[in-house]
Motif scaffolding. Sequence first.
Motif, PDB file in Angstrom:
ATOM      1  N   GLN A 150      -0.248  12.909  39.772  1.00  0.00           N
ATOM      2  CA  GLN A 150       0.867  13.811  39.531  1.00  0.00           C
ATOM      3  C   GLN A 150       0.764  14.439  37.900  1.00  0.00           C
ATOM      4  OE1 GLN A 150       1.762  15.711  41.968  1.00  0.00           O
ATOM      5  NE2 GLN A 150       1.019  14.242  43.504  1.00  0.00           N
ATOM      6  N   GLY A 151       0.742  13.571  37.145  1.00  0.00           N
ATOM      7  CA  GLY A 151       0.974  13.674  35.724  1.00  0.00           C
ATOM      8  C   GLY A 151      -0.248  14.571  35.181  1.00  0.00           C
ATOM      9  N   PHE A 152      -1.518  14.107  35.668  1.00  0.00           N
ATOM     10  CA  PHE A 152      -2.768  14.922  35.075  1.00  0.00           C
ATOM     11  C   PHE A 152      -2.664  16.410  35.418  1.00  0.00           C
ATOM     12  CE2 PHE A 152      -6.974  16.773  35.981  1.00  0.00           C
ATOM     13  CZ  PHE A 152      -7.441  16.435  34.633  1.00  0.00           C
ATOM     14  N   MET A 153      -2.468  16.746  36.926  1.00  0.00           N
ATOM     15  CA  MET A 153      -2.205  18.000  37.246  1.00  0.00           C
ATOM     16  C   MET A 153      -1.120  18.894  36.795  1.00  0.00           C
ATOM     17  SD  MET A 153      -3.604  17.634  41.150  1.00  0.00           S
ATOM     18  CE  MET A 153      -2.355  16.476  41.546  1.00  0.00           C
ATOM     19  N   ALA A 154      -0.094  18.014  36.181  1.00  0.00           N
ATOM     20  CA  ALA A 154       1.244  18.857  35.814  1.00  0.00           C
ATOM     21  C   ALA A 154       1.064  19.294  34.195  1.00  0.00           C
ATOM     22  CB  ALA A 154       2.434  17.961  35.732  1.00  0.00           C
ATOM     23  N   GLY A 155       0.304  18.687  33.514  1.00  0.00           N
ATOM     24  CA  GLY A 155       0.175  19.330  32.133  1.00  0.00           C
ATOM     25  C   GLY A 155      -0.854  18.543  31.268  1.00  0.00           C
ATOM     26  N   CYS A 156      -1.849  17.955  31.795  1.00  0.00           N
ATOM     27  CA  CYS A 156      -3.234  17.706  30.967  1.00  0.00           C
ATOM     28  C   CYS A 156      -4.197  18.779  31.015  1.00  0.00           C
ATOM     29  CB  CYS A 156      -3.793  16.116  31.526  1.00  0.00           C
ATOM     30  SG  CYS A 156      -2.593  14.958  31.069  1.00  0.00           S
ATOM     31  N   ARG A 157      -5.100  18.626  29.799  1.00  0.00           N
ATOM     32  CA  ARG A 157      -6.281  19.568  29.783  1.00  0.00           C
ATOM     33  C   ARG A 157      -7.294  19.077  30.669  1.00  0.00           C
ATOM     34  NH1 ARG A 157      -6.630  18.711  23.522  1.00  0.00           N
ATOM     35  NH2 ARG A 157      -5.443  17.227  24.015  1.00  0.00           N
ATOM     36  N   PRO A 158      -7.960  20.135  31.376  1.00  0.00           N
ATOM     37  CA  PRO A 158      -9.055  19.738  32.373  1.00  0.00           C
ATOM     38  C   PRO A 158     -10.468  19.125  31.754  1.00  0.00           C
ATOM     39  CG  PRO A 158      -9.098  22.259  31.956  1.00  0.00           C
ATOM     40  CD  PRO A 158      -8.002  21.660  31.139  1.00  0.00           C
ATOM     41  N   ILE A 159     -10.216  18.213  31.083  1.00  0.00           N
ATOM     42  CA  ILE A 159     -11.016  17.454  30.618  1.00  0.00           C
ATOM     43  C   ILE A 159     -11.158  15.864  30.987  1.00  0.00           C
ATOM     44  CG2 ILE A 159     -10.196  17.183  28.193  1.00  0.00           C
ATOM     45  CD1 ILE A 159     -13.046  17.060  26.971  1.00  0.00           C
ATOM     46  N   VAL A 160     -12.127  15.287  31.288  1.00  0.00           N
ATOM     47  CA  VAL A 160     -12.153  13.647  31.849  1.00  0.00           C
ATOM     48  C   VAL A 160     -13.210  13.297  31.236  1.00  0.00           C
ATOM     49  CG1 VAL A 160     -11.991  12.278  33.810  1.00  0.00           C
ATOM     50  CG2 VAL A 160     -11.012  14.372  33.937  1.00  0.00           C
TER      51      VAL A 160
ATOM     52  N   GLU B 184       3.762  27.000  15.187  1.00  0.00           N
ATOM     53  CA  GLU B 184       3.913  26.464  16.405  1.00  0.00           C
ATOM     54  C   GLU B 184       3.956  27.325  17.484  1.00  0.00           C
ATOM     55  OE1 GLU B 184       7.313  23.636  16.173  1.00  0.00           O
ATOM     56  OE2 GLU B 184       6.357  22.463  14.792  1.00  0.00           O
ATOM     57  N   ASP B 185       4.398  28.673  17.493  1.00  0.00           N
ATOM     58  CA  ASP B 185       4.462  29.744  18.457  1.00  0.00           C
ATOM     59  C   ASP B 185       3.117  30.117  18.907  1.00  0.00           C
ATOM     60  OD1 ASP B 185       7.115  29.548  18.162  1.00  0.00           O
ATOM     61  OD2 ASP B 185       7.221  31.115  16.818  1.00  0.00           O
ATOM     62  N   PHE B 186       2.014  29.814  18.100  1.00  0.00           N
ATOM     63  CA  PHE B 186       0.496  30.132  18.331  1.00  0.00           C
ATOM     64  C   PHE B 186      -0.350  29.126  18.964  1.00  0.00           C
ATOM     65  CE2 PHE B 186       2.330  33.276  15.218  1.00  0.00           C
ATOM     66  CZ  PHE B 186       1.749  34.393  15.885  1.00  0.00           C
ATOM     67  N   VAL B 187       0.352  27.834  19.269  1.00  0.00           N
ATOM     68  CA  VAL B 187      -0.111  26.547  19.647  1.00  0.00           C
ATOM     69  C   VAL B 187      -0.268  26.812  21.225  1.00  0.00           C
ATOM     70  CG1 VAL B 187      -0.344  24.148  19.956  1.00  0.00           C
ATOM     71  CG2 VAL B 187       0.407  25.308  17.756  1.00  0.00           C
ATOM     72  N   HIS B 188      -1.394  26.629  21.925  1.00  0.00           N
ATOM     73  CA  HIS B 188      -1.345  26.626  23.176  1.00  0.00           C
ATOM     74  C   HIS B 188      -0.378  25.746  24.009  1.00  0.00           C
ATOM     75  CE1 HIS B 188      -3.153  26.561  27.219  1.00  0.00           C
ATOM     76  NE2 HIS B 188      -3.937  27.863  27.030  1.00  0.00           N
ATOM     77  N   GLU B 189      -0.041  26.100  25.237  1.00  0.00           N
ATOM     78  CA  GLU B 189       1.072  25.449  26.088  1.00  0.00           C
ATOM     79  C   GLU B 189       0.541  23.846  26.265  1.00  0.00           C
ATOM     80  OE1 GLU B 189       4.460  24.580  28.029  1.00  0.00           O
ATOM     81  OE2 GLU B 189       4.025  26.262  26.634  1.00  0.00           O
ATOM     82  N   TYR B 190      -0.924  23.692  26.296  1.00  0.00           N
ATOM     83  CA  TYR B 190      -1.087  22.243  26.649  1.00  0.00           C
ATOM     84  C   TYR B 190      -0.602  21.229  25.634  1.00  0.00           C
ATOM     85  CZ  TYR B 190      -4.456  23.374  30.003  1.00  0.00           C
ATOM     86  OH  TYR B 190      -5.188  24.180  31.149  1.00  0.00           O
TER      87      TYR B 190
END
Length: 968
Positions: free
Chosen positions: A496-506, A795-801
């Motif tokens: 659940q934590g990975f799908m909630a806010g982590c980048r899609p890299i493993v 900081e306003d231009f940093v990605h939401e990740y």
Amino acid sequence: MKLRLHRLADQPPPKYKATGHNVTVRFHHGGKLITKPSAEYVGGIVSVYDYVPVKSLCIDILNEMCEGLGYFDSKKFYRLDKSRGKFYEVSFLTDIQMMCDGYITKGRELTFYLDAQLSLFDSDTEVIPNEPVIEPHPHNEPNYRTVDDYVDEYVSGNRDKGTDEGGEGGGEGEGDKRSGGKGGEGEGEGEGDKRCGGEGGEGEGEGEEDDNDCDWKDDDSDSETADEFHESDYEMNDEDDGVEENPQRVDATKGGEVPGCNESSSNDYSEEDMVYSGDDFDSGVESNEEEIEKFPTFDPSDKYKPTFEIGIYFSTKKHFRDAVNSHAVISKRNLKIAKNDARRIYAKCLGKGCDWRINVLKVKGENTFQVREYQPKHKCARTYHVKNANSRWISGKYEGLFRTDPKRSMKGFRKDVVKEIRCKVSRYQAYRAKQKALRNIEGKAEDQYKLLWDYAQELRISNPGSTVILVMEDGVDENGRKKFAKLYICFDALKQGFMAGCRPIVGVDGCHLKGPHGGILLTAVAIDPNNCLYPLAYAVVSSQTRQNWEWFLTLLKEDLNMVRDDAYTFISDKQKGLIPAFHNVLPGVDNRYCVRHLSGNMKTSGGFKGLAYKHALWNAALATTIPDFEVRMKEIGDLDERALEWFHDKPPSQWSKSHFSTFSKCDMLLNNVCESFNSSILEAREKPVITMLEWIREYLMTRLTENRDRETRRWGNKKVCPNIRKIIDKNMERAGDCIAIKSNAWNYEVSCFYDSSRYNVNLHTSSCSCRRWDLSGIPCKHGMSAICDQALNPEDFVHEYYSVNSYNRVYQHAILPVNGQRLWPKTGYIPPLPPNFGRRAGRPSSARRMEPDEPRSKGKKQRGKKPVTLGKQKYKVKCHYCGEQGHNQKGCGKKRKDMVIERGTSSSALGARKTKLAARKRTISEVSEAVPPQPQVQPTSSDTAPISTHIVIMPTPGHNFLPQSTQH
């Protein structure tokens, strides 16, 4: 000793002398003992005896008293503990002595409850309850017999094989232990007791007198004779003997003589040294469920500081053996278990002439053991070579040290043990003790595999939604049991934590397990919003094969709900079987490979060694644009054309930033997240399977909790995570080398001083033509220059990740606690057998294998200090004569052959030359034997050659001349 009238039975004891040692004994008889719901004596009457000497009180005297009341058959005596509400049987001398302890403070009164049937009447005689069964006869009746009469009869009668009068002729008279014996007629010999003086008999008899006076026969010698009945009526005798006011009870641990009615011992020890229980060894102690122990029970927690005494109970023989070993270590003596069977266990000291011994017997009808004989005194010398301090005893005593510090060094552990117990302990003893302690803590590795089904079910119950897959091998043994094959675990909180806010890299990797059965641990690790590792799943398999990787990736794909393969990126070290597994399970996934491992393969398999190749490869990997990448690859071709050919089967999309996709917002070139996770669980990888899995689970649970609490305490008012803020500050500092030229509200042209390069920056799409901003999601230095031109917040231009909100969503889930082994559900499945994964010979290495050019530090690694040494370089020896590797000129065979040819000799020529030399030696020896020896002539003075000698004479004061030369 006087029997009180029944009408005065309820009165208190008479006023004894303060220094006297007499007591009052009350008998409750003729009634019934009730134990439930509370202990009480129903019905019956009370008979009281006054002036009873406490020293002579024993079971036999109690029997004589009861016979005076009309009870001749079998009987039992009980005492009542009012505080606990229970009856306790009085069957041994020690029970009476326990009641007599502190009799002065108890009011000089002892109360016994009799359980027996009256024997003076016929069976048809009517007995009225709650009334006196017999009344005492008047004084003047001739048939009346007092208790003193029974005592005299008891003393003068046969008891314990002893007779008062010796037989006629050669007989011997032997007195009782309470009264002096009297020698018989003829050649008899009388022997007195230790308390009452004996008197020699007629003829040649002899009497031995003791220093103590008889207590109970002389109490009333002035008033009445012993044969006459005397009612006390609270009359105190002036002749009452006095003893110590507070007599002390003999401690069984100190030895000595038990006061009272001692019976002769059957062993070789004297009464002064031996402490015994007074009961025969061939019969056990009958137990009563309504009673509690009359003797203390040994506490197993005190097995390393034991205290022995007569009558102490041991629940098991193991506790007794541990106590004996501990006593041996404390006393510095070697003790041995002399006899050990189902009903008895004896221990003795191995010292020469030592009398120390202890005998323990099983209690009849119970699984309990009791000390029946104990000789506490040692007569041998101390020794520091105590064999009882073996590895098993040491491991049990110091097991707690290894629970807190399993990595404790054997050398330090041995020093601590020797310092505490003051006995010699060898290195091998300390090593074996450490291994046994760890085995007791972690359990046997084979037994842990039997619990895997229950453990997997407990994880599913305690953490709903978690995936726990246990797979067995296909074959079965004769008992229908299968071997363990592999195990996969992925907790629901991590999914659940990975799908909630982590980048899609493993990142995926495998590491070796160093436990008893070996194996491989496959891991999958993601990256959290703070650029830290975030473990996802792990599995225990036999080896890194295509089948195992396909099984692992299939389960991981289902847990992470990977609908589109092209939306995820995987980074690895190109392990064996991993590439085919990706093609079969995740064909559309974006694959990346660790550049450090690629550099190592370029050195080993490609043969391109040196810093030039290494730097050229890293420059090509760090290039973010395709034109820059082509320039860097041309540099590699300039070094060696074969190097370019080596990269033909390695697509740039797998190792160069210039060809990476931008959807993952990660420009990582190394698989260090998996390496870091493998290093963090290094301690767990040495343990058995369930211990390892529990260690990893607790580590993950603690890590999630700590990261969640850290955000709550420190990051409450921040927008991006701290590590991302550091990258922003670094790019902000580099932006000073750039000049931003504004085109419109969002577009800028940024020029750089150091290389005259120019890049296009779009603040609206958060992109830069250098692709660094696009790859990472963090503004590069060109973007920072444009942002600063408008005085905006970076900081306003940093990605939401990378936001703190994403961090909260990732760590808001928790791994729930798991019950202990005793509470695990019983699945009932056939337990698996341990696998045969194989383990490397020797001690497992705890450090990663490092390359020769990697820096190393001397001694213990210290945080914050740079390494000071490099690894030892291994060079191959090259011969300068033939040019081949592996030998030098001295060992070159070609050089030796060439030297033989140049000299014109061969192996045959050398053999002929040796033959010729041998023939010449024989000829010379023959000639020397044929010529007779010539006599030796002594040289004369004329035959000797003149010797010129220069003598230097030192000048004397006042003379000036040169040294002269003289011939002799």
